[in-house]
Design a protein around this motif. Structure first.
Motif, PDB file in Angstrom:
ATOM      1  N   PRO A 256       0.795  -1.224   0.000  1.00 26.95           N
ATOM      2  CA  PRO A 256       0.000   0.000   0.000  1.00 26.95           C
ATOM      3  C   PRO A 256       0.827   1.274   0.000  1.00 26.95           C
ATOM      4  CG  PRO A 256      -0.184  -1.142   2.108  1.00 26.95           C
ATOM      5  CD  PRO A 256       0.563  -2.053   1.183  1.00 26.95           C
ATOM      6  N   ALA A 257       2.087   1.212   0.418  1.00 32.26           N
ATOM      7  CA  ALA A 257       2.921   2.410   0.418  1.00 32.26           C
ATOM      8  C   ALA A 257       3.262   2.844  -1.001  1.00 32.26           C
ATOM      9  CB  ALA A 257       4.205   2.161   1.205  1.00 32.26           C
ATOM     10  N   THR A 258       3.326   1.885  -1.911  1.00 34.03           N
ATOM     11  CA  THR A 258       3.715   2.201  -3.284  1.00 34.03           C
ATOM     12  C   THR A 258       2.664   1.792  -4.304  1.00 34.03           C
ATOM     13  OG1 THR A 258       4.768   0.060  -3.582  1.00 34.03           O
ATOM     14  CG2 THR A 258       6.153   1.845  -2.718  1.00 34.03           C
ATOM     15  N   ASP A 259       1.677   1.027  -3.884  1.00 30.35           N
ATOM     16  CA  ASP A 259       0.676   0.460  -4.771  1.00 30.35           C
ATOM     17  C   ASP A 259       1.290  -0.441  -5.827  1.00 30.35           C
ATOM     18  OD1 ASP A 259      -1.808   1.544  -3.751  1.00 30.35           O
ATOM     19  OD2 ASP A 259      -0.976   3.478  -4.364  1.00 30.35           O
ATOM     20  N   ALA A 260       2.518  -0.881  -5.568  1.00 29.07           N
ATOM     21  CA  ALA A 260       3.190  -1.813  -6.464  1.00 29.07           C
ATOM     22  C   ALA A 260       2.993  -3.224  -5.936  1.00 29.07           C
ATOM     23  CB  ALA A 260       4.684  -1.476  -6.536  1.00 29.07           C
ATOM     24  N   PRO A 261       3.162  -4.232  -6.784  1.00 29.30           N
ATOM     25  CA  PRO A 261       3.021  -5.601  -6.305  1.00 29.30           C
ATOM     26  C   PRO A 261       3.991  -5.893  -5.171  1.00 29.30           C
ATOM     27  CG  PRO A 261       3.087  -5.535  -8.694  1.00 29.30           C
ATOM     28  CD  PRO A 261       3.421  -4.160  -8.199  1.00 29.30           C
ATOM     29  N   SER A 262       3.524  -6.543  -4.112  1.00 31.59           N
ATOM     30  CA  SER A 262       4.396  -6.907  -3.004  1.00 31.59           C
ATOM     31  C   SER A 262       5.225  -8.119  -3.393  1.00 31.59           C
ATOM     32  CB  SER A 262       3.554  -7.232  -1.767  1.00 31.59           C
ATOM     33  OG  SER A 262       2.804  -8.412  -1.989  1.00 31.59           O
ATOM     34  N   ALA A 263       6.253  -8.405  -2.599  1.00 34.26           N
ATOM     35  CA  ALA A 263       7.145  -9.516  -2.897  1.00 34.26           C
ATOM     36  C   ALA A 263       6.394 -10.831  -2.906  1.00 34.26           C
ATOM     37  CB  ALA A 263       8.278  -9.548  -1.873  1.00 34.26           C
ATOM     38  N   GLU A 264       5.318 -10.927  -2.115  1.00 33.62           N
ATOM     39  CA  GLU A 264       4.558 -12.161  -2.021  1.00 33.62           C
ATOM     40  C   GLU A 264       3.513 -12.297  -3.132  1.00 33.62           C
ATOM     41  OE1 GLU A 264       4.960  -9.968   0.388  1.00 33.62           O
ATOM     42  OE2 GLU A 264       6.216 -10.997   1.843  1.00 33.62           O
ATOM     43  N   ALA A 265       3.244 -11.209  -3.864  1.00 33.59           N
ATOM     44  CA  ALA A 265       2.212 -11.236  -4.898  1.00 33.59           C
ATOM     45  C   ALA A 265       2.616 -12.163  -6.031  1.00 33.59           C
ATOM     46  CB  ALA A 265       1.971  -9.829  -5.434  1.00 33.59           C
ATOM     47  N   LYS A 266       1.634 -12.860  -6.583  1.00 36.57           N
ATOM     48  CA  LYS A 266       1.869 -13.679  -7.765  1.00 36.57           C
ATOM     49  C   LYS A 266       1.229 -12.979  -8.944  1.00 36.57           C
ATOM     50  CE  LYS A 266       2.585 -17.530  -8.515  1.00 36.57           C
ATOM     51  NZ  LYS A 266       3.066 -18.849  -8.894  1.00 36.57           N
ATOM     52  N   ILE A 267       2.045 -12.712  -9.953  1.00 36.18           N
ATOM     53  CA  ILE A 267       1.600 -11.935 -11.105  1.00 36.18           C
ATOM     54  C   ILE A 267       1.805 -12.753 -12.367  1.00 36.18           C
ATOM     55  CG2 ILE A 267       1.920  -9.778 -12.394  1.00 36.18           C
ATOM     56  CD1 ILE A 267       3.140  -8.620  -9.789  1.00 36.18           C
ATOM     57  N   LEU A 268       0.854 -12.632 -13.273  1.00 38.42           N
ATOM     58  CA  LEU A 268       0.940 -13.299 -14.568  1.00 38.42           C
ATOM     59  C   LEU A 268       0.742 -12.256 -15.666  1.00 38.42           C
ATOM     60  CD1 LEU A 268       0.992 -15.959 -16.300  1.00 38.42           C
ATOM     61  CD2 LEU A 268      -1.512 -15.990 -16.042  1.00 38.42           C
ATOM     62  N   VAL A 269       1.543 -12.362 -16.717  1.00 36.31           N
ATOM     63  CA  VAL A 269       1.355 -11.537 -17.907  1.00 36.31           C
ATOM     64  C   VAL A 269       0.873 -12.457 -19.023  1.00 36.31           C
ATOM     65  CG1 VAL A 269       2.409 -10.007 -19.606  1.00 36.31           C
ATOM     66  CG2 VAL A 269       3.177  -9.928 -17.225  1.00 36.31           C
ATOM     67  N   VAL A 270      -0.304 -12.167 -19.552  1.00 35.57           N
ATOM     68  CA  VAL A 270      -0.885 -12.923 -20.665  1.00 35.57           C
ATOM     69  C   VAL A 270      -0.888 -11.998 -21.874  1.00 35.57           C
ATOM     70  CG1 VAL A 270      -2.983 -14.003 -21.556  1.00 35.57           C
ATOM     71  CG2 VAL A 270      -2.352 -14.302 -19.150  1.00 35.57           C
ATOM     72  N   TYR A 271      -0.424 -12.483 -23.018  1.00 35.13           N
ATOM     73  CA  TYR A 271      -0.405 -11.608 -24.185  1.00 35.13           C
ATOM     74  C   TYR A 271      -0.558 -12.387 -25.487  1.00 35.13           C
ATOM     75  CZ  TYR A 271       4.338 -13.060 -25.431  1.00 35.13           C
ATOM     76  OH  TYR A 271       5.424 -13.804 -25.823  1.00 35.13           O
ATOM     77  N   PHE A 272      -1.044 -11.676 -26.511  1.00 34.94           N
ATOM     78  CA  PHE A 272      -1.096 -12.149 -27.884  1.00 34.94           C
ATOM     79  C   PHE A 272      -0.345 -11.130 -28.714  1.00 34.94           C
ATOM     80  CE2 PHE A 272      -3.285 -11.820 -32.060  1.00 34.94           C
ATOM     81  CZ  PHE A 272      -2.989 -13.079 -32.559  1.00 34.94           C
ATOM     82  N   SER A 273       0.510 -11.589 -29.624  1.00 37.81           N
ATOM     83  CA  SER A 273       1.345 -10.667 -30.386  1.00 37.81           C
ATOM     84  C   SER A 273       1.619 -11.246 -31.768  1.00 37.81           C
ATOM     85  CB  SER A 273       2.660 -10.424 -29.630  1.00 37.81           C
ATOM     86  OG  SER A 273       3.389  -9.369 -30.213  1.00 37.81           O
ATOM     87  N   ARG A 274       1.959 -10.370 -32.706  1.00 35.17           N
ATOM     88  CA  ARG A 274       2.241 -10.810 -34.070  1.00 35.17           C
ATOM     89  C   ARG A 274       3.530 -10.186 -34.586  1.00 35.17           C
ATOM     90  NH1 ARG A 274       0.336 -15.204 -35.018  1.00 35.17           N
ATOM     91  NH2 ARG A 274       0.642 -14.896 -37.229  1.00 35.17           N
ATOM     92  N   THR A 275       4.225 -10.956 -35.418  1.00 38.16           N
ATOM     93  CA  THR A 275       5.370 -10.432 -36.153  1.00 38.16           C
ATOM     94  C   THR A 275       4.932 -10.197 -37.591  1.00 38.16           C
ATOM     95  OG1 THR A 275       6.107 -12.664 -36.690  1.00 38.16           O
ATOM     96  CG2 THR A 275       7.018 -11.662 -34.692  1.00 38.16           C
TER      97      THR A 275
END
Length: 201
Positions: free
Chosen positions: A64-83
């Motif tokens: 809450p001090a930074t509103d950034a993910p805490s060390a314990e947070a589990k984060i996933l990045v899902v993406y679709f991309s094209r070349t």
């Protein structure tokens, strides 16, 4: 209130990216096509205004001090991309959304999952790709996704990114949205585009 929380998380992430870019002089390609280009982020949930503590909140997944993910947070990045051929840029070997997704994963320590079509019939040339994207949209298509979908139940926050095609998500992303239960996750969408911006959820 949860909307403010994610807004602050996104703003913090954007500031981290901006500072990192200033420090090491690296940058993401700025001018690419409708399927892929300038990165934007937009929150879908927010944060309670009555949070006053500076101790990391391991239950919410953010500090809450930074509103950034805490060390314990589990984060996933899902993406679709094209070349392939990109509007006014030429041919690229790595998709712009993939570049942004990798930047987010690196900065947040997130796991990463790429949405791939089961049958990759998307053309390499820009004009042909936009025709296919428009046809999928008009048919409300749900292209099949290759391989096993991720188990998102263990993640606090999920960044979801894709190029903007005809003012909307690529239809394969709707396949993902309808196949995975995202109701218990904080969602942070991001996109790459030639100027048309994010579509609605």
């Amino acid at each position: 209130m949860i909307m403010k929380r994610i807004l602050f998380l996104v703003l913090a992430a954007v500031m981290v990216f901006a500072l990192a870019a200033c420090g090491n002089k690296s940058s993401v390609p700025q001018n690419t096509n409708e399927p892929e280009a300038a990165a934007t982020q937009s929150p879908t949930e927010s944060m309670p205004a009555n949070r006053q503590t500076s101790e990391p909140d391991t239950t919410s997944g953010t500090d809450p001090a930074t509103d950034a993910p805490s060390a314990e947070a589990k984060i996933l990045v899902v993406y679709f991309s094209r070349t392939g051929e990109q509007y006014s840029v030429g041919v690229i070997d790595k998709g712009n959304t993939a570049i942004v997704a990798e930047m987010i994963a690196e900065k947040t320590g997130a796991d990463i999952y790429e949405v791939l079509p089961e049958t990759d019939y998307y053309p390499y040339t820009y004009s042909a790709l936009t025709d296919v994207a428009k046809k999928e949209q008009s048919e409300n298509a749900r292209p099949a996704i290759k391989g096993e979908l991720p188990d998102v139940s263990g993640y606090d926050t999920i960044f979801i990114g894709a190029p903007v095609w005809w003012g909307d998500w690529p239809m394969i992303m709707y396949t993902f949205f309808e196949s995975v239960d995202l109701s218990g996750n904080k969602l942070v969408p991001f996109s790459t585009h030639e100027g048309s911006g994010l579509s609605g959820f």
